[in-house]
Design an enzyme around this catalytic site. Structure first.
Site, mmCIF file in Angstrom:
data_model
loop_
_atom_site.group_PDB
_atom_site.id
_atom_site.type_symbol
_atom_site.label_atom_id
_atom_site.label_comp_id
_atom_site.label_asym_id
_atom_site.label_seq_id
_atom_site.Cartn_x
_atom_site.Cartn_y
_atom_site.Cartn_z
ATOM 1 N N HIS A 119 0.841 -1.182 -0.030
ATOM 2 C CA HIS A 119 0.121 -0.088 -0.138
ATOM 3 C C HIS A 119 1.074 1.294 0.125
ATOM 4 O O HIS A 119 0.175 2.424 -0.303
ATOM 5 C CB HIS A 119 -0.886 -0.128 1.154
ATOM 6 C CG HIS A 119 -2.173 -0.680 1.097
ATOM 7 N ND1 HIS A 119 -2.265 -1.990 1.128
ATOM 8 C CD2 HIS A 119 -3.363 -0.311 0.395
ATOM 9 C CE1 HIS A 119 -3.485 -2.591 0.761
ATOM 10 N NE2 HIS A 119 -4.116 -1.457 0.302
ATOM 11 N N GLY A 120 2.007 1.448 0.388
ATOM 12 C CA GLY A 120 2.828 2.301 0.564
ATOM 13 C C GLY A 120 4.215 2.123 1.011
ATOM 14 O O GLY A 120 4.313 1.321 2.082
#
Lengths: 465, 603
Positions: free
Chosen positions: A317-318
């Protein structure tokens, strides 16, 4: 280009749709490929090169895997490593260097790398293709244009759903476009657009007002409002985008799998992950959890595998510790649920408690997800639970939530439950209901575009003389 | 409902759609917005317009004696020229001829021009003809027009003659709504028959195919008729914005230039930003943009209160308030530390023989809290406890003109509705309060009066450093979808000094300074060092006129200086203060800046 931009809705989409629908079947794939490449290159043609490189690597890799008898695994490993290498370079390089510098007191210079849009999505799609070929589930695609179409297909290019090759390979060669699919696709697109523009953006404004302030400047109740607003924003933003992608897919004759299934009605985190970002969780299940052994080896190994999967989910996700912690937070509760099995118990009171527990856990998780760093997330959580007693600013409620935002809140909460699903099914049989729904969809479309158009309205402060 | 199952019905629908498209594509084969013009000229228009201009000197004009019925006489401001004033007459018209007779008196010798024309009508920025028929025009009973004249706004029938001061002229004419003739197509619309033919034929063939295509869904596939209509309507909506690209390069409602179209190749080079530039161009030019923005504005207006991170807006009263001014700061008790910090600074100034004044400008909400929409917990006065503590315990004068401003607010606006700054009238009241206190210590100081200024009213806002008229900073912060000109619904009082002093302005990294030198020999020979925030910009309309020299150091919004660092006056401006050697140091801040005074002596 974004689905929620005027250029996409009123320039790109009508032209592509009409040309596609009127074109001969033999030309449709080529048209879609050209449209997809144009869509991707729109914001900056430089990133297109990275995607084309990705296509070339996976095309070649899969051909070698398919042809080779004894070195299948080597070619697979090589292709996956190159795919992940590109992803790590563009997405995680700065994060890794920053942490190495911090841990080992080095002074490595940070690379100024701009992440290409959608790289996480198309890299995973490409990897699903080579893994499917390795497993023998599908044959390697000999036509590079068709593989390019699969990887770059614009409806799901930027924000998913992550389409697995074995789910669509037949559709690339053989799909039908008919009136019913187009109608459904258009309706789904409008629903997605409205979710994104009318609900997610409105609630996003509420969450932004709260999360952009130091935690000392708002009280516990406000902190909870911020967390709920963000939870709803995230759901409607992401599921709205998925709806638009699925709708566009239908218009072009594709059938993509659903990506969300009312996740906020879940009674456990295990169930939540079956309903939230389904394409990602099934990707990890099929290509990571099961190859690691899944739940077939031993309970301890199952927990380790789950831990790895959710660590990877967080990282995907990041590039930030927030996402890592968020992933582990979810993994932790899934492991606990597997150990205790309490989520399988039933009864009216238990069900109520299970809902409460699930909402509580994912709200805490979303705070970590939204916060700019872990320090802020921790302080925010402390504020939510009343551990920050001194507030330097006292805002009025209306500052955070004005009347339209309050209305959006109500609608968002209601629509996060499957209250209106039956209505859509019934509408096929009831003419008046169908007319009303169609008219309402047109109204939603006009309202959404009015909001988008207003975002382009930008008065200049100084009077010109 | 049409089932489209019979060929006749399909042909009928094709014909209707062809006519509609042909009408829409009128600009392709004709000029002057043909269909709107015909409709306006023959049916909707109810007035003929006659302009009478007396050209000569600035005071030349005519006077209508006495205005006849059915004639509306106006002397509009836009019709005032350096060589005279024109009069505009509007006469009611119908399908039949109506005769009008009027008399006017000539004021000053000049050349009289009578223009018979149609009313002004524009679509976007392009005017189009609304034609009015005239005949039998007579001046002093002398016939001048025998045939029928077909005139419109931009193509009037003009008749000029000389007249002397005091002459009374009798004008008569007949007028009616335009009776449309086939020749008008060529005269007014430059109709291109070949192109029209092509448009009709191509439209017909396109629609024939489209209708056939759509009808297939019902006839062969047996799909829902409701869905067929839904889908057609949706795709129509999708295509509408690109059907007519607005080519205006100026967006009047937004007070800005529209983004231009930039080609894919510029100067033989590939334009990397083409996509973004096309988006910007399309966003500003697509058809229906104004309507969509208005729709959103209408919906927003259903909301009494609109708030974002920066500000809050009352949609009914058009008051806007900055976030920083509507929320209650709940600091721990830091009054003694605050006082100690300022006293230390005061001691430094005293050592150098400089008198110190702390001037605290109230916040907009201190005056207009009742207008903050939907808020219940607005502080009556921002940081009131600190202000009262300072007033009571400080060894230097603390001037807080809240009462004077409250009195003044009953007469006129002391703060702008669309910005957080005070108006020049508000600043003038503040100036008077400040001077009242300074004159106790320096009795010889000259205090300016309202008579030293030319005052005027304006709806626009001027309150910050640049001294430009703006829409208001708070309005800008919210980026509301409203026509800013409509939002500016209030006139504010402005002051222009009769003998204006132009300051020397420095706006560089770390320094933002305005220096005033008063050339008036009567001005008291006192030097003032003024330091503070943006409220001083309007105060400077008055303060420099009381002293020989005034240097103003802006503390916030200085390049490369953070908000907190801006208030570290001792470390930053010590040398500047000593170099200038002022008699008076005025620290003039907003009430919400008070916590920053803890930084005065910090490094």
């Amino acid at each position: 280009m974004l689905f929620s931009s005027m250029t996409f809705i009123f320039l790109f989409m009508p032209i592509v749709c009409v040309v596609y629908l009127l074109a001969k079947k033999s030309l449709q794939n080529m048209l879609l490929l050209i449209a997809s490449l144009l869509f991707y290159a729109w914001g900056g043609p430089n990133y297109l090169a990275i995607m084309l490189l990705n296509i070339l690597i996976n095309y070649t890799g899969a051909l070698y895997i398919d042809r080779s008898v004894s070195h299948k695994k080597t070619f697979l490993t090589l292709t996956v490593v190159v795919n992940l290498g590109i992803l790590i370079y563009f997405k995680y390089c700065s994060f890794l260097i920053d942490n190495i510098n911090g841990l080992l007191s080095y002074d490595l210079p940070l690379l100024e790398v701009i992440m290409p849009i959608g790289i996480s999505f198309y890299t995973f799609q490409a990897m699903s293709y080579v893994i499917d070929v390795y497993r023998g589930e599908v044959k390697a695609q000999r036509n590079i244009y068709k593989l390019a179409l699969y990887i770059s297909l614009f409806p799901q290019l930027v924000a998913g759903p992550i389409v697995k090759y074995h789910d669509v390979n037949h559709q690339i060669d053989n799909r039908t476009v008919n009136f019913r699919k187009v109608t459904y696709g258009v309706k789904r697109f409008i629903i997605g657009l409205s979710k994104k523009i009318l609900l997610a953006n409105t609630l996003g404004a509420v969450a932004d007002k709260i999360f952009s302030q130091p935690v000392e400047q708002f009280d516990s109740a406000t902190a909870w409002i911020g967390a709920v607003a963000y939870a709803l924003q995230l759901f409607y933003d992401f599921s709205g985008y998925s709806d638009m992608a699925i709708g566009l897919g239908y218009i072009f004759g594709f059938k993509f799998l659903e990506n969300f299934n009312y996740p906020y009605i879940s009674r456990s985190i295990t169930e939540f992950w079956r309903r939230w970002h389904i394409s990602l969780s099934t990707w990890f299940k099929e290509y990571l959890y099961i190859p690691l052994g899944g739940n077939r080896i031993s309970p301890v190994r199952t927990y380790v595998n789950l831990f790895i999967v959710f660590l990877a989910t967080g990282i995907w996700h990041g590039a930030s510790w927030n996402f890592v912690v968020w992933g582990l937070w979810n993994g932790l509760f899934i492991i606990m649920e597997r150990i205790t099995n309490w989520h399988k118990k039933d009864g009216p009171i238990i069900r109520f408690i299970q809902h409460g527990y699930t909402i509580f856990i994912f709200l805490i998780g979303w705070v970590m997800f939204r916060a700019t760093n872990m320090t802020y997330a921790w302080d925010y959580l402390k504020n939510m639970f009343g551990f920050i007693s001194k507030h330097t600013l006292s805002h009025d409620f209306i500052y955070y939530v004005d009347h339209i935002e309050l209305l959006a809140f109500g609608v968002a909460v209601l629509c996060s439950m499957p209250l209106f699903t039956k209505m859509l099914t019934l509408s096929d049989k009831h003419v008046i209901l169908k007319s009303l729904i169609n008219a309402w969809l047109i109204v939603l479309f006009i309202l959404s575009t009015a909001l988008i158009a207003s975002s382009t309205y930008n008065p200049f402060i100084y009077f010109r003389f | 409902m049409m089932t489209l199952t019979s060929k006749k019905k399909r042909l009928l629908l094709t014909a209707i759609l062809t006519v509609l498209l042909t009408v829409l594509l009128a600009p392709v084969y004709s000029d002057n917005n043909m269909f709107a013009s015909i409709l306006e000229s023959t049916h909707q228009n109810k007035i003929a317009r006659i302009d009478i201009f007396n050209a000569g000197n600035r005071d030349n004009k005519i006077e209508i004696l006495p205005p006849p019925p059915h004639l509306n006489v106006q002397y509009p401001e836009w019709c005032r020229y350096p060589n005279g004033q024109c009069s505009m007459l509007e006469a009611k018209i119908s399908r039949d001829w109506r005769t009008y007779t009027l008399q006017f008196k000539v004021i000053h010798d000049g050349l009289i021009t009578i223009g018979l024309r149609g009313p002004y009508k524009a679509s976007g920025q392009a005017r189009f003809p609304v034609i009015v028929d005239y005949k039998d025009m007579r001046i002093n009973d002398q016939p001048l027009l025998s045939s029928i004249q077909k005139n419109w706004h931009d193509a009037p029938y003009n008749y000029s003659f000389s007249a002397r001061d005091g002459d009374v002229i009798t004008l008569s004419f007949q007028t009616r709504k335009h009776h449309f003739r086939f020749s008008d197509f060529l005269t007014f619309y430059h109709l291109n028959g070949h192109l029209l033919f092509c448009v009709v034929i191509i439209s017909f063939f396109i629609f024939y195919k489209v209708v056939q295509y759509i009808s297939r869904f019902k006839i062969i596939e047996r799909n829902s008729r409701i869905d067929i209509i839904f889908l057609c309507f949706f795709f129509l909506l999708l295509f509408m914005p690109m059907m007519r690209i607005n080519d205006d390069d100026w967006l009047a409602a937004e007070n800005r230039k529209a983004h231009p179209y930039v080609p894919l190749f510029t100067n033989h080079q590939f334009n990397q930003a083409y996509g973004t530039q096309v988006e910007n161009w399309f966003n500003d030019h697509f058809f229906g943009r104004t309507q969509l923005v208005r729709l959103n504005a209408f919906i927003q207006k259903l909301n009494r209160v609109i708030s974002n991170k920066a500000a809050v807006f009352d949609t009914q009263t058009n008051w806007l308030f900055n976030d920083s001014q509507i929320n209650q700061h709940v600091f721990p008790n830091y009054n003694p530390a605050l006082l100690a910090s300022i006293e230390k600074f005061h001691a430094f100034l005293s050592q150098n023989g400089i008198s110190f004044y702390l001037f605290i400008v109230p916040s907009k909400t201190d005056l207009y809290a009742d207008f903050v929409p939907g808020y219940k917990n607005i502080p009556k006065i921002q940081n009131e406890a600190q202000i009262r503590f300072l007033e009571k315990n400080a060894s230097f004068p603390v001037i807080f003109p809240i009462e004077a401003l409250r009195q003044a607010a009953r007469k006129d606006y002391v703060y702008f509705k669309t910005e957080h700054h005070w108006t020049e009238w508000g600043a003038f009241i503040g100036y008077q309060t400040l001077m009242e206190r300074i004159r106790k210590d320096f009795p010889g100081v000259h205090e300016v009066k309202e008579t030293d200024y030319v005052t005027f009213y304006d709806k626009r806002v001027r309150g910050d450093w640049e001294r430009h008229f703006t829409l208001g900073q708070t309005f800008q912060m919210m980026n509301l979808p409203y026509d800013p000109q409509k939002l500016l619904d209030t006139e504010y009082k402005y002051y222009t000094p009769i003998h204006e002093i132009t300051p020397t302005v420095t706006d560089i990294p770390y320094y933002k300074i305005k220096s005033f030198r008063n050339p008036d020999p009567n001005a008291s020979a006192i030097k003032v060092f003024l330091a503070g925030t943006s409220m001083n910009e309007n105060l400077l309309q008055f303060l420099p006129y009381s002293f020989r020299q005034l240097t103003y150091y802006r503390l916030n919004n200085v390049q490369n200086v953070s908000y907190q660092d801006g208030f570290k006056i001792a470390s930053k401006y010590k040398n500047d203060i000593l170099k200038m050697d002022p008699d008076i140091f005025i620290l003039s801040i907003n009430s919400e800046n008070i916590p920053e005074l803890l930084n005065l002596m910090r490094d």
